[in-house]
Design a protein around this motif. Sequence first.
Motif, PDB file in Angstrom:
ATOM      1  N   ASP A   7      82.470  66.454  23.995  1.00 54.56           N
ATOM      2  CA  ASP A   7      83.336  65.381  24.495  1.00 54.56           C
ATOM      3  C   ASP A   7      82.734  64.014  24.171  1.00 54.56           C
ATOM      4  O   ASP A   7      83.440  63.082  23.779  1.00 54.56           O
ATOM      5  N   ILE A   8      81.412  63.913  24.340  1.00 54.52           N
ATOM      6  CA  ILE A   8      80.725  62.632  24.126  1.00 54.52           C
ATOM      7  C   ILE A   8      79.420  62.868  23.377  1.00 54.52           C
ATOM      8  O   ILE A   8      78.651  63.773  23.703  1.00 54.52           O
ATOM      9  N   LEU A   9      79.173  62.018  22.384  1.00 54.52           N
ATOM     10  CA  LEU A   9      77.887  61.976  21.700  1.00 54.52           C
ATOM     11  C   LEU A   9      77.219  60.646  22.027  1.00 54.52           C
ATOM     12  O   LEU A   9      77.836  59.587  21.916  1.00 54.52           O
ATOM     13  N   ILE A  10      75.973  60.714  22.454  1.00 51.78           N
ATOM     14  CA  ILE A  10      75.175  59.514  22.726  1.00 51.78           C
ATOM     15  C   ILE A  10      74.109  59.432  21.646  1.00 51.78           C
ATOM     16  O   ILE A  10      73.341  60.386  21.450  1.00 51.78           O
ATOM     17  N   VAL A  11      74.054  58.329  20.931  1.00 51.90           N
ATOM     18  CA  VAL A  11      73.085  58.170  19.851  1.00 51.90           C
ATOM     19  C   VAL A  11      71.919  57.319  20.354  1.00 51.90           C
ATOM     20  O   VAL A  11      72.078  56.125  20.595  1.00 51.90           O
ATOM     21  N   GLY A  12      70.768  57.957  20.518  1.00 50.87           N
ATOM     22  CA  GLY A  12      69.587  57.261  21.006  1.00 50.87           C
ATOM     23  C   GLY A  12      69.110  57.795  22.344  1.00 50.87           C
ATOM     24  O   GLY A  12      69.902  57.931  23.282  1.00 50.87           O
ATOM     25  N   ALA A  13      67.813  58.085  22.448  1.00 50.42           N
ATOM     26  CA  ALA A  13      67.242  58.638  23.682  1.00 50.42           C
ATOM     27  C   ALA A  13      66.177  57.714  24.253  1.00 50.42           C
ATOM     28  O   ALA A  13      65.082  58.137  24.616  1.00 50.42           O
ATOM     29  N   GLY A  14      66.542  56.427  24.324  1.00 45.56           N
ATOM     30  CA  GLY A  14      65.702  55.472  25.035  1.00 45.56           C
ATOM     31  C   GLY A  14      66.276  55.239  26.422  1.00 45.56           C
ATOM     32  O   GLY A  14      67.059  56.053  26.937  1.00 45.56           O
ATOM     33  N   ILE A 131      84.371  60.762  22.047  1.00 48.08           N
ATOM     34  CA  ILE A 131      83.789  59.450  22.313  1.00 48.08           C
ATOM     35  C   ILE A 131      82.368  59.408  21.758  1.00 48.08           C
ATOM     36  O   ILE A 131      81.626  60.392  21.843  1.00 48.08           O
ATOM     37  N   VAL A 132      81.995  58.250  21.204  1.00 48.93           N
ATOM     38  CA  VAL A 132      80.619  58.004  20.766  1.00 48.93           C
ATOM     39  C   VAL A 132      80.062  56.811  21.534  1.00 48.93           C
ATOM     40  O   VAL A 132      80.736  55.780  21.675  1.00 48.93           O
ATOM     41  N   ILE A 133      78.852  56.966  22.034  1.00 52.62           N
ATOM     42  CA  ILE A 133      78.144  55.874  22.693  1.00 52.62           C
ATOM     43  C   ILE A 133      76.921  55.532  21.851  1.00 52.62           C
ATOM     44  O   ILE A 133      76.028  56.367  21.683  1.00 52.62           O
ATOM     45  N   SER A 134      76.890  54.333  21.314  1.00 56.54           N
ATOM     46  CA  SER A 134      75.753  53.895  20.508  1.00 56.54           C
ATOM     47  C   SER A 134      74.708  53.251  21.405  1.00 56.54           C
ATOM     48  O   SER A 134      74.951  52.211  22.007  1.00 56.54           O
TER      49      SER A 134
END
Length: 490
Positions: A7-14, A131-134
Motif C-alpha cells: 500500500d505504501i513504500l517509504i524511501v529512507g530509514a532515518g 503511495i510513496v513517501i520520500s
Amino acid sequence: MSISKKDILIVGAGFAGLGAAIKLIKAGITNISILEKGTHIGGTWRDNTYPGCGCDVKSHLYSFSFYNKSDWSNAYAKQPEILAYIKQMCSHFKLESYIEFECDITSMSFNDDQGSWTVTDRSGKIYQSRIVISATGPLNIPNIPNIEGLASYEGTAFHSSEWNHNIELTDQSVAVVGTGASAIQFVPQIAHKVKELTIFQRTAPWILPKPDKPYTSFQHFLFKYIPFARCLHREHIYWFNEFEGQSLFKDGTIRQHITGISKRHIKRHIKDPELRKKVTPIYDIGCKRRLPSNDYYPSLTLPHVHLVTEGLQSVDGNQLITKEGTYQADILIFATGFHVTDFSRRHLNVQGLNDRLLQQEWRMHGLTGYWGCCVNGFPNFLTMLGPNTGLGHTSQLHIMESQFRFIVKYCKKILRASNIIYVDVRKDAQDSYNKEIQSRLKTTVWNTGGCNSWYLNEQQKNTTLWPGHTFEYRKKLKRIQWNDFTIRKT
C-alpha cells in the motif's frame, strides 16, 4: 522478476522514514515497506561519524515526543548516542520486519489509470504501491568544490561525512576546507593531535557559547519516574528556542542581544587582533547557520593552527595554493556541506502525470511544493522535509511530527475509499502557498542578512526554510484543506 506490492513504500530509514512508519502502523496501516539504500538504519546519523559529531539542538528536543528518552548523557547529544536512540526506537516499535536494506531507488513512475507507483532499485528489483513517501533527507550528497588539480592531489582527501577512520592524523600536516557546522565540531577534536593544521575559511560563521553539561543521576531519576518533569524540561527548551527564533524572522532587540553574546564570545577567546578580525562575520547573525561551540575558538589560538581567509584556488601535488600563498598538507578534509538545492546530482527519476519529471522541474524552477508534503503533478506522492520546511532555530523533528499527522490523514483518504484513484494538490493552491511563503521570506535575515548561503538557490530564491514558528506550521497542518486537491475517482 516478481513485483513486490504494498500500500505504501517509504524511501529512507532515518528519523523521518522510521517516524512515518511508526505513525502509519499505529493508525492501522501495516501493508508498508521501508526501502533503505544502506545496510543499516540511521540516515545522516549513521553516515556522519567524524570526531565530535553531534547535534546543535538539545537532546530532549531532538527526539520524538512519542518515544522519550530519560537518560540522555548531555544537554547536547553526540552522534553515537543519537544513533543508538534511533536503533532503540526501531526495536521498540518492531520495525525491523518492515525494512529492506540495500535498496538504492533509481526511478519512480506513476500510472494515473491505476493510481499506483512503480518503483525500481539499482539491482532491478521492482516494487508497486498506491503511495510513496520520500524520506531521503537533504543532507546526503557531499559538496566537493571544483578545485583545479584536486584529482592529482598526492595526499589523502575525504569529505567530513565520509570520514576515513583508517587514516592516523597524529603528527600529520592537515588542511580543512570550510568552517561550517561539521568543521566547528571536528577541528577541536583533531587540533591537538596534528603536527600542523591549516583551515581555509571562505566566510566566518557566527558562533555562540554552547550551554552543554552532563545530566546528573538525579535528573535521570526525575525524568524517568516523574514524566511531567521531563515534559516540563522539554517544553522549556522548546519555548526558549521559539522565542529566540524571532531574531531570524525580523530585526530587533533579540537579534542585537544575540549578536552581542557572539561578539563577547569572540573577545573572550581570541586576543590577537588580526585573528579576531578574521573570525568576526561581516553579515547579520542568523543569515547563515548559527553554531554553538565552546572549544572552536580556543583551538584557533594554538601555535600550529593557521586560519587562512583566501580561497583555495588550486592543488599541485600536496601543495595547496591560494592567491596569497602556498600551504602543504598530507591530509585534506572537506567540511563543505552538501548539495541541498542542486538536483542535477541526484540520480533518481520521479515521473508523475503527463511524463513530468520532478528533478527536471526542480532543477529548472527551484524546489516547489505544498507545505513541504506534496507536489503538484505527482499524485499519491509525499515528501518528508520537502521545500521550505528547514529550520534555523529549533529541532527539525518538530516539523516531522507535524508532517506525520498530515501523512496519516492523506494516506487514510486514499486507502480507505474504494473509489479514489489518486489525490493531487492543485497547481493554483500550490502557487498561492508559495507566493505567501516567498513574501514572508523577503524580510527574514536569511534573505536580507548580507550573506551567500546554501539556503538560497542559484536564482537567490529561498526554497529551503520555513519563515515562522513551528507551532504555526503544526497548526496549519492540523487539518488538510481538501479543496486544495484534485481527487480523481473511478
